[in-house]
Enzyme design. Structure first.
Site, short mmCIF file in Angstrom:
data_model
loop_
_atom_site.label_atom_id
_atom_site.label_comp_id
_atom_site.label_asym_id
_atom_site.label_seq_id
_atom_site.Cartn_x
_atom_site.Cartn_y
_atom_site.Cartn_z
N ASP A 17 0.74 2.69 1.85
CA ASP A 17 0.89 2.19 0.47
C ASP A 17 2.26 2.42 -0.16
O ASP A 17 2.35 2.92 -1.29
CB ASP A 17 -0.22 2.78 -0.42
N ASP A 55 -2.32 -1.67 -0.43
CA ASP A 55 -3.44 -1.74 -1.36
C ASP A 55 -3.39 -3.14 -1.96
O ASP A 55 -2.32 -3.59 -2.41
CB ASP A 55 -3.22 -0.65 -2.43
N HIS A 90 -3.83 -2.02 -10.74
CA HIS A 90 -2.68 -1.79 -9.85
C HIS A 90 -2.83 -2.65 -8.59
O HIS A 90 -3.94 -3.03 -8.22
CB HIS A 90 -2.58 -0.29 -9.45
N LYS A 115 -6.04 -3.57 2.16
CA LYS A 115 -7.31 -2.89 1.89
C LYS A 115 -7.62 -2.91 0.41
O LYS A 115 -6.71 -3.09 -0.41
CB LYS A 115 -7.25 -1.45 2.40
N CYS A 160 -5.09 7.95 -0.62
CA CYS A 160 -5.06 7.07 0.55
C CYS A 160 -4.54 7.75 1.81
O CYS A 160 -5.01 7.47 2.90
CB CYS A 160 -4.28 5.80 0.21
C1 VGL Z 1 -4.41 4.78 -4.08
C2 VGL Z 1 -5.73 5.16 -5.92
C3 VGL Z 1 -6.10 3.84 -5.95
C4 VGL Z 1 -3.48 5.33 -3.06
C5 VGL Z 1 -4.79 3.45 -4.09
O1 VGL Z 1 -2.69 4.56 -2.49
O2 VGL Z 1 -3.54 6.56 -2.81
N1 VGL Z 1 -4.90 5.63 -4.98
N2 VGL Z 1 -5.63 3.00 -5.03
ZN ZN Z 2 -6.06 0.92 -5.23
#
Ligand code: VGL
Ligand code: ZN
Length: 212
Positions: A17, A55, A90, A115, A160
């Site tokens: 991510d 993400d 996000h 994902k 993540c």
């Molecule tokens: C993530 C919260 C929501 C991450 C992704 O990349 O850790 N955290 N979506």
């Molecule tokens: Zn997310």
């Protein structure tokens, strides 16, 4: 006897991510997130197989606090029966926030795993959704490429990265976490440290990028 070079071909770098929304100025800014990009850029040329996760949420993803009148960002709730944190909007699919950080060297990324694409379930791990119901196919894909050892880094340590590392171990991969290539959200003080301990206890080896 196998040479070192042969062994190296069984290794993959997994970048978690590294997207605009998780760095400075992003919707779900992870403190210091931008600092890991140079770690990624240093590591990428050392690997012959590089996977990046992205993400990738629909605009009405139900992990977003905005989708629930009664919830504020950071609240915990049950999403379709699974514990969930209410996040700010996000990484909405095709948005600038969902793009990889521009300074990331993307030329040598061999495979991208998207994902969090289903509105009713979140997906922290690169391997499964948070209910462990649907596989992304990443484990099979890594095996097809002869990968036995995964080096992971990215954002966020306590979400993540943690979920990805724990799933990689449970899928039978040897896992090394590049700690200086990770930053965490730290919703609660100690979350990052606890995540690191959990990954170590599960069998991940923790190293610094200069040990590679
Ligand atoms: C993530 C919260 C929501 C991450 C992704 O990349 O850790 N955290 N979506
Ligand atoms: Zn997310």
């Amino acid at each position: 006897m196998k040479s070192d070079t042969t062994k190296k071909d069984h290794r993959a770098l997994l970048l978690v991510d590294l997207q605009n929304d998780f760095v400075q100025g992003g919707a779900l800014e992870v403190p210091g997130g931008l600092e890991v990009i140079e770690v990624a850029n240093t590591l990428i040329p050392k690997f012959s197989w590089v996977v990046a996760t992205q993400d990738w949420h629909p605009a009405d993803h139900q992990s977003f606090a905005s989708q629930h009148a009664e919830l504020a960002i950071g609240d915990q709730f049950l999403l379709d029966g699974i514990p969930q944190i209410a996040w700010p909007d996000h990484c909405i699919e095709h948005s600038r926030g969902a793009e990889f950080v521009a300074s990331l060297n993307q030329d040598q990324i061999d495979h991208v795993v998207r994902k969090g694409t289903h509105r009713l379930i979140d997906s922290y791990s690169a391997f499964y959704d948070n209910g462990h119901q649907h596989s992304t196919g990443l484990a099979d894909d890594l095996r097809r490429h002869g990968i036995e050892h995964v080096f992971a880094m990215g954002l966020a340590t306590d979400y993540c990265v943690r979920a990805t590392v724990l799933d990689a171990i449970s899928k039978g991969f040897r896992v090394t976490l590049v700690v200086d290539g990770c930053r965490g959200v730290e919703m609660q003080p100690g979350d990052i440290e606890r995540a690191l301990e959990e990954m170590r206890d599960a069998g991940a080896e923790l190293i610094r990028s200069d040990e590679l």
